[in-house]
Scaffold this motif. Structure first.
Motif, PDB file in Angstrom:
ATOM      1  N   GLY A 122       0.769  -1.232   0.000  1.00 54.09           N
ATOM      2  CA  GLY A 122       0.000   0.000   0.000  1.00 54.09           C
ATOM      3  C   GLY A 122       0.801   1.283   0.000  1.00 54.09           C
ATOM      4  O   GLY A 122       0.279   2.352   0.333  1.00 54.09           O
ATOM      5  N   VAL A 123       2.071   1.207  -0.404  1.00 57.24           N
ATOM      6  CA  VAL A 123       2.906   2.413  -0.517  1.00 57.24           C
ATOM      7  C   VAL A 123       2.697   3.014  -1.902  1.00 57.24           C
ATOM      8  O   VAL A 123       2.695   2.291  -2.899  1.00 57.24           O
ATOM      9  N   PRO A 124       2.498   4.340  -2.005  1.00 58.19           N
ATOM     10  CA  PRO A 124       2.263   4.961  -3.316  1.00 58.19           C
ATOM     11  C   PRO A 124       3.374   4.656  -4.310  1.00 58.19           C
ATOM     12  O   PRO A 124       4.551   4.614  -3.952  1.00 58.19           O
ATOM     13  N   LEU A 125       2.983   4.464  -5.566  1.00 62.20           N
ATOM     14  CA  LEU A 125       3.968   4.208  -6.610  1.00 62.20           C
ATOM     15  C   LEU A 125       4.599   5.529  -7.046  1.00 62.20           C
ATOM     16  O   LEU A 125       3.924   6.555  -7.132  1.00 62.20           O
ATOM     17  N   PRO A 126       5.894   5.522  -7.320  1.00 58.40           N
ATOM     18  CA  PRO A 126       6.581   6.770  -7.642  1.00 58.40           C
ATOM     19  C   PRO A 126       6.376   7.202  -9.089  1.00 58.40           C
ATOM     20  O   PRO A 126       6.204   6.372  -9.983  1.00 58.40           O
ATOM     21  N   LYS A 127       6.428   8.500  -9.293  1.00 56.51           N
ATOM     22  CA  LYS A 127       6.451   9.047 -10.658  1.00 56.51           C
ATOM     23  C   LYS A 127       7.785   8.739 -11.308  1.00 56.51           C
ATOM     24  O   LYS A 127       7.866   8.466 -12.512  1.00 56.51           O
ATOM     25  N   VAL A 128       8.851   8.768 -10.523  1.00 55.84           N
ATOM     26  CA  VAL A 128      10.202   8.446 -10.999  1.00 55.84           C
ATOM     27  C   VAL A 128      10.723   7.263 -10.202  1.00 55.84           C
ATOM     28  O   VAL A 128      10.724   7.288  -8.963  1.00 55.84           O
ATOM     29  N   LEU A 129      11.150   6.233 -10.923  1.00 55.80           N
ATOM     30  CA  LEU A 129      11.718   5.039 -10.312  1.00 55.80           C
ATOM     31  C   LEU A 129      13.002   4.677 -11.049  1.00 55.80           C
ATOM     32  O   LEU A 129      12.999   4.543 -12.278  1.00 55.80           O
ATOM     33  N   VAL A 130      14.085   4.547 -10.306  1.00 60.29           N
ATOM     34  CA  VAL A 130      15.332   4.025 -10.864  1.00 60.29           C
ATOM     35  C   VAL A 130      15.565   2.664 -10.214  1.00 60.29           C
ATOM     36  O   VAL A 130      15.775   2.574  -8.997  1.00 60.29           O
ATOM     37  N   ALA A 131      15.482   1.613 -11.026  1.00 61.50           N
ATOM     38  CA  ALA A 131      15.593   0.246 -10.542  1.00 61.50           C
ATOM     39  C   ALA A 131      16.841  -0.411 -11.121  1.00 61.50           C
ATOM     40  O   ALA A 131      17.580   0.179 -11.916  1.00 61.50           O
ATOM     41  N   ALA A 132      17.062  -1.664 -10.730  1.00 57.32           N
ATOM     42  CA  ALA A 132      18.276  -2.365 -11.152  1.00 57.32           C
ATOM     43  C   ALA A 132      18.392  -2.453 -12.664  1.00 57.32           C
ATOM     44  O   ALA A 132      19.496  -2.389 -13.213  1.00 57.32           O
ATOM     45  N   ASP A 133      17.257  -2.604 -13.339  1.00 58.81           N
ATOM     46  CA  ASP A 133      17.310  -2.756 -14.792  1.00 58.81           C
ATOM     47  C   ASP A 133      17.446  -1.431 -15.529  1.00 58.81           C
ATOM     48  O   ASP A 133      17.482  -1.406 -16.757  1.00 58.81           O
ATOM     49  N   ASP A 134      17.564  -0.330 -14.799  1.00 62.51           N
ATOM     50  CA  ASP A 134      17.725   0.984 -15.421  1.00 62.51           C
ATOM     51  C   ASP A 134      19.169   1.462 -15.424  1.00 62.51           C
ATOM     52  O   ASP A 134      19.485   2.484 -16.052  1.00 62.51           O
ATOM     53  N   VAL A 135      20.052   0.763 -14.709  1.00 62.95           N
ATOM     54  CA  VAL A 135      21.410   1.263 -14.533  1.00 62.95           C
ATOM     55  C   VAL A 135      22.440   0.274 -15.084  1.00 62.95           C
ATOM     56  O   VAL A 135      22.162  -0.916 -15.217  1.00 62.95           O
ATOM     57  N   THR A 136      23.604   0.793 -15.382  1.00 62.06           N
ATOM     58  CA  THR A 136      24.724  -0.074 -15.768  1.00 62.06           C
ATOM     59  C   THR A 136      25.635  -0.341 -14.580  1.00 62.06           C
ATOM     60  O   THR A 136      26.382  -1.323 -14.580  1.00 62.06           O
ATOM     61  N   ASN A 137      25.559   0.517 -13.577  1.00 58.39           N
ATOM     62  CA  ASN A 137      26.326   0.336 -12.340  1.00 58.39           C
ATOM     63  C   ASN A 137      25.384   0.482 -11.154  1.00 58.39           C
ATOM     64  O   ASN A 137      24.863   1.571 -10.895  1.00 58.39           O
ATOM     65  N   GLY A 138      25.146  -0.618 -10.432  1.00 60.80           N
ATOM     66  CA  GLY A 138      24.248  -0.566  -9.286  1.00 60.80           C
ATOM     67  C   GLY A 138      24.942  -0.074  -8.031  1.00 60.80           C
ATOM     68  O   GLY A 138      26.158   0.149  -8.010  1.00 60.80           O
ATOM     69  N   LYS A 139      24.170   0.114  -6.970  1.00 60.78           N
ATOM     70  CA  LYS A 139      24.740   0.472  -5.676  1.00 60.78           C
ATOM     71  C   LYS A 139      25.794  -0.573  -5.308  1.00 60.78           C
ATOM     72  O   LYS A 139      25.592  -1.750  -5.561  1.00 60.78           O
ATOM     73  N   PRO A 140      26.936  -0.157  -4.781  1.00 65.95           N
ATOM     74  CA  PRO A 140      27.277   1.128  -4.159  1.00 65.95           C
ATOM     75  C   PRO A 140      27.768   2.223  -5.111  1.00 65.95           C
ATOM     76  O   PRO A 140      28.197   3.278  -4.649  1.00 65.95           O
ATOM     77  N   HIS A 141      27.745   1.988  -6.415  1.00 63.47           N
ATOM     78  CA  HIS A 141      28.095   3.043  -7.363  1.00 63.47           C
ATOM     79  C   HIS A 141      27.068   4.179  -7.245  1.00 63.47           C
ATOM     80  O   HIS A 141      25.880   3.936  -6.976  1.00 63.47           O
ATOM     81  N   PRO A 142      27.453   5.432  -7.459  1.00 65.18           N
ATOM     82  CA  PRO A 142      26.506   6.553  -7.325  1.00 65.18           C
ATOM     83  C   PRO A 142      25.491   6.673  -8.461  1.00 65.18           C
ATOM     84  O   PRO A 142      24.538   7.459  -8.351  1.00 65.18           O
ATOM     85  N   GLN A 143      25.673   5.914  -9.551  1.00 64.12           N
ATOM     86  CA  GLN A 143      24.810   6.107 -10.718  1.00 64.12           C
ATOM     87  C   GLN A 143      23.309   6.094 -10.408  1.00 64.12           C
ATOM     88  O   GLN A 143      22.567   6.954 -10.924  1.00 64.12           O
ATOM     89  N   PRO A 144      22.792   5.162  -9.594  1.00 65.99           N
ATOM     90  CA  PRO A 144      21.338   5.162  -9.367  1.00 65.99           C
ATOM     91  C   PRO A 144      20.818   6.477  -8.792  1.00 65.99           C
ATOM     92  O   PRO A 144      19.782   6.998  -9.241  1.00 65.99           O
ATOM     93  N   TYR A 145      21.538   7.035  -7.818  1.00 66.73           N
ATOM     94  CA  TYR A 145      21.077   8.294  -7.218  1.00 66.73           C
ATOM     95  C   TYR A 145      21.275   9.477  -8.153  1.00 66.73           C
ATOM     96  O   TYR A 145      20.441  10.399  -8.191  1.00 66.73           O
ATOM     97  N   LEU A 146      22.341   9.480  -8.907  1.00 66.68           N
ATOM     98  CA  LEU A 146      22.540  10.541  -9.888  1.00 66.68           C
ATOM     99  C   LEU A 146      21.418  10.534 -10.925  1.00 66.68           C
ATOM    100  O   LEU A 146      20.889  11.593 -11.290  1.00 66.68           O
ATOM    101  N   MET A 147      21.046   9.343 -11.396  1.00 68.34           N
ATOM    102  CA  MET A 147      19.982   9.227 -12.399  1.00 68.34           C
ATOM    103  C   MET A 147      18.639   9.685 -11.859  1.00 68.34           C
ATOM    104  O   MET A 147      17.877  10.379 -12.545  1.00 68.34           O
ATOM    105  N   ALA A 148      18.320   9.302 -10.631  1.00 66.69           N
ATOM    106  CA  ALA A 148      17.023   9.650 -10.058  1.00 66.69           C
ATOM    107  C   ALA A 148      16.873  11.150  -9.877  1.00 66.69           C
ATOM    108  O   ALA A 148      15.846  11.744 -10.222  1.00 66.69           O
ATOM    109  N   ALA A 149      17.908  11.774  -9.337  1.00 64.56           N
ATOM    110  CA  ALA A 149      17.846  13.230  -9.158  1.00 64.56           C
ATOM    111  C   ALA A 149      17.708  13.936 -10.499  1.00 64.56           C
ATOM    112  O   ALA A 149      16.885  14.855 -10.648  1.00 64.56           O
ATOM    113  N   LYS A 150      18.458  13.492 -11.483  1.00 65.33           N
ATOM    114  CA  LYS A 150      18.395  14.102 -12.810  1.00 65.33           C
ATOM    115  C   LYS A 150      17.014  13.954 -13.420  1.00 65.33           C
ATOM    116  O   LYS A 150      16.486  14.887 -14.047  1.00 65.33           O
ATOM    117  N   ALA A 151      16.396  12.782 -13.227  1.00 61.51           N
ATOM    118  CA  ALA A 151      15.057  12.545 -13.772  1.00 61.51           C
ATOM    119  C   ALA A 151      14.014  13.474 -13.151  1.00 61.51           C
ATOM    120  O   ALA A 151      13.008  13.813 -13.783  1.00 61.51           O
TER     121      ALA A 151
END
Length: 216
Positions: A122-151
């Protein structure tokens, strides 16, 4: 104890352990994987939290095992089995109170699994979601957070991130986000960071161009 105050233009939330308590489901999935291949489940669980499934599979799978096929199997099992998962207290209320254009979910789970888990508790779905299949470098790399903020239209240095696991804390910090530890993790990555026991301890003032976040 007084609360901590942070400011930012957007809020970035990890999912597992931050918005959704999926510990039991995740542990069962990795235990099944370990049993299939004669591995020690405890060793896998010690490092799996907060990291993309395929990276963990690749690290531990015996030679000759198809890491992609194993990852797909684990993900399918977790999508089918939502029993035992629950909302981190306060998550649904907090996200439901926020402007959808000012927050995102940043997760090491796949997009399909993320949407399934959020909906299941029951948690609201996000307008912006960066998931594992959206990145080439997952956490702990900064790419996921950089992508989300940019989006969302901002730089990660103008974001407040919420994380519960070492890989995610490193990722958010490396991206330049102000970071809040959710839950009880007390390793080196969490040192000197503000902490929320759960999302009920987070308050957001949305007046003005920037968000003011009070924790604790």
């Amino acid at each position: 104890m007084g609360g901590s105050m942070l400011t930012g233009s957007v809020l970035l939330f990890d999912m597992d352990g931050t918005l959704v308590d999926s510990t039991a489901s995740v542990e069962r999935a990795w235990t099944r994987f370990a049993a299939r291949h004669g591995l020690e489940a405890a060793a896998i669980l010690a490092v799996a939290h907060g990291r993309p499934t395929i990276e963990v599979v690749a690290q531990f799978a015996p030679a000759g095992v198809d890491a992609r096929a194993e990852t797909d199997r684990i993900e399918a099992e977790e999508i089918d089995r939502t029993d035992g998962i629950s909302e981190i207290p306060g998550a649904a209320a907090l996200l439901g109170s926020l402007d959808p254009s000012r927050w995102a979910v940043v997760t090491s789970a796949t997009r399909a699994l993320t949407l399934r888990r959020l909906a299941a508790v029951g948690v609201p779905l996000p307008k912006v979601l960066v998931a594992a299949d959206d990145v080439t470098n997952g956490k702990p790399h900064p790419q996921p957070y950089l992508m989300a903020a940019k989006a969302l239209g901002y730089d990660a240095t103008d974001a407040v991130a919420f994380e519960d696991a070492p890989a995610g804390l490193v990722s958010a910090a490396a991206a330049g986000a102000a970071t809040v530890v959710v839950g009880g993790y007390a390793g080196a990555e969490a040192r000197d960071l503000p902490r929320a026991a759960d999302m009920r301890a987070v308050r957001v003032d949305q007046e003005g161009p920037r968000l003011t976040v009070t924790v604790g």
